[in-house]
Design an enzyme around this catalytic site. Sequence first.
Site, PDB file in Angstrom:
ATOM      1  CB  THR A 165       3.601   7.031   0.695  1.00 20.91           C
ATOM      2  OG1 THR A 165       4.984   6.722   0.693  1.00 20.91           O
ATOM      3  CG2 THR A 165       3.355   8.362   1.372  1.00 20.91           C
ATOM      4  CB  CYS A 166      -1.015   5.942  -1.489  1.00 19.79           C
ATOM      5  SG  CYS A 166      -2.747   6.165  -1.834  1.00 19.79           S
ATOM      6  N   GLY A 205       0.825  -1.214   0.000  1.00 20.57           N
ATOM      7  CA  GLY A 205       0.000   0.000   0.000  1.00 20.57           C
ATOM      8  C   GLY A 205       0.856   1.259   0.000  1.00 20.57           C
ATOM      9  N   GLY A 239       7.395  19.640   0.970  1.00 20.34           N
ATOM     10  CA  GLY A 239       7.591  18.860  -0.254  1.00 20.34           C
ATOM     11  C   GLY A 239       8.114  17.468   0.021  1.00 20.34           C
ATOM     12  N   GLY A 257       8.934   5.023  -4.537  1.00 20.78           N
ATOM     13  CA  GLY A 257       8.188   6.121  -3.924  1.00 20.78           C
ATOM     14  C   GLY A 257       9.004   7.331  -3.513  1.00 20.78           C
ATOM     15  CG  HIS A 274     -33.046  20.667 -12.135  1.00 15.80           C
ATOM     16  ND1 HIS A 274     -32.200  21.704 -11.781  1.00 15.80           N
ATOM     17  CD2 HIS A 274     -34.251  20.922 -11.541  1.00 15.80           C
ATOM     18  CE1 HIS A 274     -32.864  22.539 -11.005  1.00 15.80           C
ATOM     19  NE2 HIS A 274     -34.107  22.094 -10.847  1.00 15.80           N
TER      20      HIS A 274
HETATM   21  P1  FAD Z   1       4.929   4.767  -2.425  1.00 13.47           P
HETATM   22  O1  FAD Z   1       3.495   4.784  -2.146  1.00 13.47           O
HETATM   23  O2  FAD Z   1       5.803   5.674  -1.643  1.00 13.47           O
HETATM   24  O3  FAD Z   1       5.440   3.259  -2.259  1.00 13.47           O
HETATM   25  C1  FAD Z   1       6.787   2.918  -2.380  1.00 13.47           C
HETATM   26  C2  FAD Z   1       7.011   1.598  -1.664  1.00 13.47           C
HETATM   27  O4  FAD Z   1       8.319   1.120  -1.977  1.00 13.47           O
HETATM   28  C3  FAD Z   1       6.967   1.724  -0.136  1.00 13.47           C
HETATM   29  O5  FAD Z   1       6.015   0.823   0.385  1.00 13.47           O
HETATM   30  C4  FAD Z   1       8.387   1.375   0.326  1.00 13.47           C
HETATM   31  O6  FAD Z   1       8.413   0.693   1.556  1.00 13.47           O
HETATM   32  C5  FAD Z   1       8.850   0.468  -0.816  1.00 13.47           C
HETATM   33  N1  FAD Z   1      10.313   0.393  -1.009  1.00 13.47           N
HETATM   34  C6  FAD Z   1      11.184   1.436  -1.101  1.00 13.47           C
HETATM   35  N2  FAD Z   1      12.433   0.969  -1.327  1.00 13.47           N
HETATM   36  C7  FAD Z   1      12.347  -0.386  -1.383  1.00 13.47           C
HETATM   37  C8  FAD Z   1      13.306  -1.431  -1.611  1.00 13.47           C
HETATM   38  N3  FAD Z   1      14.589  -1.173  -1.877  1.00 13.47           N
HETATM   39  N4  FAD Z   1      12.867  -2.703  -1.593  1.00 13.47           N
HETATM   40  C9  FAD Z   1      11.566  -2.996  -1.348  1.00 13.47           C
HETATM   41  N5  FAD Z   1      10.613  -2.064  -1.140  1.00 13.47           N
HETATM   42  C10 FAD Z   1      11.006  -0.757  -1.167  1.00 13.47           C
HETATM   43  N6  FAD Z   1      -1.845  11.192  -3.731  1.00 13.47           N
HETATM   44  C11 FAD Z   1      -3.065  11.197  -4.309  1.00 13.47           C
HETATM   45  O7  FAD Z   1      -3.175  10.845  -5.481  1.00 13.47           O
HETATM   46  N7  FAD Z   1      -4.173  11.595  -3.608  1.00 13.47           N
HETATM   47  C12 FAD Z   1      -4.102  11.998  -2.326  1.00 13.47           C
HETATM   48  O8  FAD Z   1      -5.133  12.347  -1.733  1.00 13.47           O
HETATM   49  C13 FAD Z   1      -2.831  12.003  -1.689  1.00 13.47           C
HETATM   50  N8  FAD Z   1      -2.710  12.389  -0.398  1.00 13.47           N
HETATM   51  C14 FAD Z   1      -1.492  12.330   0.203  1.00 13.47           C
HETATM   52  C15 FAD Z   1      -1.372  12.733   1.522  1.00 13.47           C
HETATM   53  C16 FAD Z   1      -0.159  12.677   2.169  1.00 13.47           C
HETATM   54  C17 FAD Z   1      -0.040  13.110   3.599  1.00 13.47           C
HETATM   55  C18 FAD Z   1       0.997  12.194   1.472  1.00 13.47           C
HETATM   56  C19 FAD Z   1       2.336  12.098   2.143  1.00 13.47           C
HETATM   57  C20 FAD Z   1       0.899  11.811   0.133  1.00 13.47           C
HETATM   58  C21 FAD Z   1      -0.335  11.882  -0.517  1.00 13.47           C
HETATM   59  N9  FAD Z   1      -0.483  11.529  -1.851  1.00 13.47           N
HETATM   60  C22 FAD Z   1      -1.704  11.567  -2.443  1.00 13.47           C
HETATM   61  C23 FAD Z   1       0.673  11.095  -2.651  1.00 13.47           C
HETATM   62  C24 FAD Z   1       0.725   9.558  -2.780  1.00 13.47           C
HETATM   63  O9  FAD Z   1       0.787   8.999  -1.493  1.00 13.47           O
HETATM   64  C25 FAD Z   1       1.916   9.144  -3.612  1.00 13.47           C
HETATM   65  O10 FAD Z   1       1.904   9.827  -4.845  1.00 13.47           O
HETATM   66  C26 FAD Z   1       1.900   7.645  -3.872  1.00 13.47           C
HETATM   67  O11 FAD Z   1       1.946   6.921  -2.671  1.00 13.47           O
HETATM   68  C27 FAD Z   1       3.107   7.244  -4.747  1.00 13.47           C
HETATM   69  O12 FAD Z   1       3.050   5.879  -4.982  1.00 13.47           O
HETATM   70  P2  FAD Z   1       4.371   5.052  -5.321  1.00 13.47           P
HETATM   71  O13 FAD Z   1       3.913   3.669  -5.591  1.00 13.47           O
HETATM   72  O14 FAD Z   1       5.181   5.759  -6.309  1.00 13.47           O
HETATM   73  O15 FAD Z   1       5.259   5.085  -3.952  1.00 13.47           O
END
Ligand code: FAD
Length: 446
Positions: A38-39, A36, A262, A136, A431
């Site tokens: 960060t999201c 799941g 950021g 992420g 409407h």
């Molecule tokens: P992430 O969700 O960050 O997942 C990356 C994963 O990789 C993590 O689980 C991490 O543990 C894993 N990982 C890292 N390195 C390794 C490794 N070497 N080996 C194995 N696993 C690893 N976006 C929206 O669209 N709508 C929203 O309402 C929204 N609200 C947000 C609110 C907050 C407070 C925050 C902080 C962010 C929000 N976002 C929102 C942004 C959204 O969370 C991110 O854009 C999204 O999570 C990015 O997804 P991702 O898969 O790129 O990375």
Amino acid sequence: MRDLVIIGAGPGGFDTAIHAKELGLDVVLIEKHIVGGTCLNYGCIPTKALYHNAKSIKLMKDLDVFGINVSDYSIDYSVIKERKETIVSNQVKNILTTIKKLKIDLIEGTASIKDRHTVIVNNEEIHTKNIIIATGSSPRLIPFEGDNLPVVHSSKDILALDTFPKKMVVIGAGVIGCEMATIFNQFDCDVTLVEYQNEILPPLDQDIKKRARNLYKRQGINIMTSASLQSVKEVDGLYYAVIDHKGKILEVETDYVLVSTGRQPNFGGLPLEEVGIDYTKQGIIVNSNFETSLSDVYAIGDVTGILMLAHKATYDGYKVVSHILKKDMAINFNQVPSVVFSFPEIASVGLVESDLEGTEYRKNKFMFKTNAKAQCLNETDGFVKMLVDENDILVGCHIIGPHASDLIHEVSTIMYKNINISEYKNIIHAHPTISEVVSECIKGFH
Ligand code: FAD
């Protein structure tokens, strides 16, 4: 030899794994923490759970308009926290069930890349035709005097609160800062929002951000733009944020400083340079298929630094799978909708006016206040603003007002299909609905 190894199980990684498996690829998904990303665990979902608590409080405060008197109410923070955690754990369970059902190999561990066809995890080598990096991002924290004091936190900490602060200073008025400021303001927290630039929500449409600022101020949020945090200090057990506001030094008492300045790409400890993957401090460099400088190795989502949104990460992954399978998906990455879950909601898709400078574009705005359904809801603040190009094609839409997060998808669909505005005018809207605001805005182009 596996078909695809995905590093990171956030919305980029896990959704792509599911999609790829459904299309017949042999997939391995590696996650070092919780599926799941960060999201689900520290971002979109827990904030939106809190947002709906705040929304309920807001509705209750306004109930007198509906002739309902709730003179006394109390908030049980432990229930709020439990509700949020239950939603998150249910979602994690759903993902794990799907992964299991589809027989996707999920490996717990920190992955590394040895070469373009080898991933190492838990001291084992996995040989694969393709690799996706979906590691992420993490909060970008600015250093300042007092940044080690116990009142200073990131967006990750704030979602794990047991009790709610009474006085909060939010540093950075981007999407996360504005969402948190408006949410905590509803929890009767005295919020000061500090932004270095001269306007809040810098990348948004100019009229939207002006309106948002006025509405946030009206709700009681103290907004300082062209302002920067100098330090945080403790005096006799009380904490103060020292802020330079247009050259004037102010000390704001606070019991929580949220640093939301950021996010930065999380390279996940991968040896990018050694294996030949180009990157900058903004993110891993990719081409239009999200392929990195090392062929057969792709990067998707926040780690690329391009538009850090969950749904964008997912569709980056879909694009990669379509490229691997040589069945191109026509995804338009210029039309990614984005939402700010504040009071009111803000949603955008496409271009802003500054992108259209020098072209013969036209714009129209329609206000929520004349909409009957908005009046029934007692949510009449805001407007829809649309931009059309010289061929009368909708190229941008910006909404501030009730249900903006839902309304934007109608407009996205129209934009994706490149429908001319005269054709759009033919589409009947029921409407009385909030959608009529969108319909009226389009009818306003003559
Ligand atoms: P992430 O969700 O960050 O997942 C990356 C994963 O990789 C993590 O689980 C991490 O543990 C894993 N990982 C890292 N390195 C390794 C490794 N070497 N080996 C194995 N696993 C690893 N976006 C929206 O669209 N709508 C929203 O309402 C929204 N609200 C947000 C609110 C907050 C407070 C925050 C902080 C962010 C929000 N976002 C929102 C942004 C959204 O969370 C991110 O854009 C999204 O999570 C990015 O997804 P991702 O898969 O790129 O990375």
